[in-house]
Design a protein around this motif. Structure first.
Motif, PDB file in Angstrom:
ATOM      1  N   LEU A 137       0.872  -1.203  -0.077  1.00  0.00           N
ATOM      2  CA  LEU A 137      -0.038   0.013   0.036  1.00  0.00           C
ATOM      3  C   LEU A 137       0.916   1.073   0.222  1.00  0.00           C
ATOM      4  O   LEU A 137       0.584   2.217  -0.858  1.00  0.00           O
ATOM      5  CB  LEU A 137      -1.084  -0.074   1.127  1.00  0.00           C
ATOM      6  CG  LEU A 137      -1.734   1.354   1.511  1.00  0.00           C
ATOM      7  CD1 LEU A 137      -2.686   1.605   0.260  1.00  0.00           C
ATOM      8  CD2 LEU A 137      -2.497   1.131   2.605  1.00  0.00           C
ATOM      9  N   ASP A 138       1.872   1.343   0.899  1.00  0.00           N
ATOM     10  CA  ASP A 138       2.772   2.633   1.122  1.00  0.00           C
ATOM     11  C   ASP A 138       3.336   2.850  -0.427  1.00  0.00           C
ATOM     12  O   ASP A 138       3.536   3.883  -0.972  1.00  0.00           O
ATOM     13  CB  ASP A 138       3.665   2.169   2.186  1.00  0.00           C
ATOM     14  CG  ASP A 138       3.207   2.466   3.480  1.00  0.00           C
ATOM     15  OD1 ASP A 138       2.147   3.185   3.612  1.00  0.00           O
ATOM     16  OD2 ASP A 138       3.862   1.764   4.196  1.00  0.00           O
ATOM     17  N   LEU A 139       3.946   1.675  -0.969  1.00  0.00           N
ATOM     18  CA  LEU A 139       4.550   1.728  -2.334  1.00  0.00           C
ATOM     19  C   LEU A 139       3.685   2.202  -3.350  1.00  0.00           C
ATOM     20  O   LEU A 139       3.906   2.925  -4.335  1.00  0.00           O
ATOM     21  CB  LEU A 139       5.460   0.481  -2.720  1.00  0.00           C
ATOM     22  CG  LEU A 139       6.460  -0.039  -1.770  1.00  0.00           C
ATOM     23  CD1 LEU A 139       6.843  -1.452  -2.163  1.00  0.00           C
ATOM     24  CD2 LEU A 139       7.670   1.074  -2.023  1.00  0.00           C
ATOM     25  N   ALA A 140       2.540   1.749  -3.232  1.00  0.00           N
ATOM     26  CA  ALA A 140       1.458   2.253  -4.604  1.00  0.00           C
ATOM     27  C   ALA A 140       1.151   3.524  -4.248  1.00  0.00           C
ATOM     28  O   ALA A 140       1.058   4.329  -5.204  1.00  0.00           O
ATOM     29  CB  ALA A 140       0.159   1.134  -4.376  1.00  0.00           C
ATOM     30  N   LEU A 141       0.993   4.075  -3.046  1.00  0.00           N
ATOM     31  CA  LEU A 141       0.664   5.350  -2.845  1.00  0.00           C
ATOM     32  C   LEU A 141       1.633   6.395  -3.437  1.00  0.00           C
ATOM     33  O   LEU A 141       1.458   7.470  -4.066  1.00  0.00           O
ATOM     34  CB  LEU A 141       0.371   5.736  -1.526  1.00  0.00           C
ATOM     35  CG  LEU A 141      -0.729   4.961  -0.835  1.00  0.00           C
ATOM     36  CD1 LEU A 141      -1.138   5.426   0.623  1.00  0.00           C
ATOM     37  CD2 LEU A 141      -1.924   5.218  -1.503  1.00  0.00           C
ATOM     38  N   GLY A 142       3.114   5.797  -3.202  1.00  0.00           N
ATOM     39  CA  GLY A 142       4.196   6.524  -3.626  1.00  0.00           C
ATOM     40  C   GLY A 142       4.302   6.507  -5.158  1.00  0.00           C
ATOM     41  O   GLY A 142       4.643   7.434  -5.708  1.00  0.00           O
ATOM     42  N   ASN A 143       3.632   5.494  -6.035  1.00  0.00           N
ATOM     43  CA  ASN A 143       3.590   5.560  -7.281  1.00  0.00           C
ATOM     44  C   ASN A 143       2.984   6.371  -7.856  1.00  0.00           C
ATOM     45  O   ASN A 143       3.130   7.284  -8.687  1.00  0.00           O
ATOM     46  CB  ASN A 143       3.021   4.233  -7.843  1.00  0.00           C
ATOM     47  CG  ASN A 143       4.092   3.055  -7.666  1.00  0.00           C
ATOM     48  OD1 ASN A 143       5.175   3.231  -7.674  1.00  0.00           O
ATOM     49  ND2 ASN A 143       3.460   1.702  -7.794  1.00  0.00           N
ATOM     50  N   TYR A 144       1.702   6.884  -7.372  1.00  0.00           N
ATOM     51  CA  TYR A 144       0.892   7.786  -7.788  1.00  0.00           C
ATOM     52  C   TYR A 144       1.587   9.081  -7.464  1.00  0.00           C
ATOM     53  O   TYR A 144       1.441  10.189  -8.272  1.00  0.00           O
ATOM     54  CB  TYR A 144      -0.386   7.698  -7.138  1.00  0.00           C
ATOM     55  CG  TYR A 144      -1.369   6.636  -7.854  1.00  0.00           C
ATOM     56  CD1 TYR A 144      -2.108   7.005  -9.046  1.00  0.00           C
ATOM     57  CD2 TYR A 144      -1.342   5.407  -7.135  1.00  0.00           C
ATOM     58  CE1 TYR A 144      -2.556   5.699  -9.762  1.00  0.00           C
ATOM     59  CE2 TYR A 144      -1.813   4.380  -7.956  1.00  0.00           C
ATOM     60  CZ  TYR A 144      -2.757   4.629  -8.954  1.00  0.00           C
ATOM     61  OH  TYR A 144      -3.357   3.563  -9.693  1.00  0.00           O
TER      62      TYR A 144
END
Length: 256
Positions: A109-116
């Motif tokens: 989740l943290d990495l996905a938010l960082g992607n955006y």
């Protein structure tokens, strides 16, 4: 979002029930609206009281009614005819207590938010609970090694992503990929290979059609899908790095 070559219907796992005082009556109307809009009956499924199209996209009653009001989109690829409105500037993704007990789901989740957030879009994402949210999404768990979510409605992102607990035994990159993919649906991104799921999933060719929400080509993106060509492909490869491709970045920058 499913692992390549997974059995798609089984992989949906235990999904949550639809809202409303009488879900059965609501679902009958949703299905009727979808079929009136030209969605094939075999592309509509009800799992644990909720109506899904395209295997991992929940359709709410409001969204099905909006579909009939606006008519069909084109039959190409990438985005729905609904987008998140300009009043939404900060989307807070709030994991449940159960979600937080799965280390790799939480890291994903943290990495996905960082992607955006790395894209510099007009919409930013934050892990909740926090302040300043103009929209909220709940991150919760489901069975299996896939995920599900839904498409925007009324100018708001879809309010829930479901992530399979079986992903906790897979790599952090796979978890990042699945969460990023499901958040993409909440913003209005379709499966890149919606017209032939076998491109990423293998097996027999399957066309999701408009799925009741439109399938509109985003300018500057390819008109054909390739294995590994987008994080929005229907199924994920086991060697995914969990990052956006150049086409994904073009699509999101165009939309937001």
């Amino acid at each position: 979002m499913f692992k390549r070559a997974a059995v798609l219907v089984v992989s949906c796992g235990a999904l949550f029930a639809g809202c409303g005082t009488d879900p059965h009556i609501e679902n009958e109307e949703i299905i009727s609206n979808l079929m009136e809009a030209g969605i094939p009956a075999d592309d509509i499924m009800v799992v644990d009281g909720a109506v899904y199209v395209g295997r991992d996209a929940h359709v709410s009653l409001e969204a099905s009614r909006e579909l009939l009001q606006r008519g069909e989109g084109s039959e190409e690829l990438y985005m729905t005819t609904n987008r998140v409105g300009t009043s939404v500037t900060k989307i807070c993704v709030n994991p449940t207590a159960t979600f937080n007990t799965y280390t790799r789901l939480s890291q994903g989740l943290d990495l996905a938010l960082g992607n955006y957030n790395a894209l510099g879009l007009r919409i930013t994402f934050a892990r909740g609970p926090t302040t300043g949210c103009t929209a909220n999404i709940t991150a919760q768990t489901m069975a299996g090694t896939g995920g599900s979510s839904g498409f925007p409605s009324g100018g708001r992102p879809y309010g829930t992503i479901n992530i399979g607990t079986g992903l906790n035994s897979l790599s952090v990159d796979v978890n990042e990929h699945v969460v990023t993919h499901e958040l993409g649906h909440t913003l209005g991104l379709r499966h890149t290979d919606f017209y032939d799921r076998s491109i990423s999933c293998g097996g027999a060719p399957t066309n999701e059609g408009t799925a009741g929400v439109g399938a509109v080509l985003i300018p500057g993106t390819p008109t054909t899908a390739t294995p590994g060509g987008s994080i929005m492909n229907s199924c994920y490869p086991p060697d995914t790095d969990g990052e956006f491709t150049s086409s994904d970045r073009t699509a999101l920058n165009y939309l937001y």
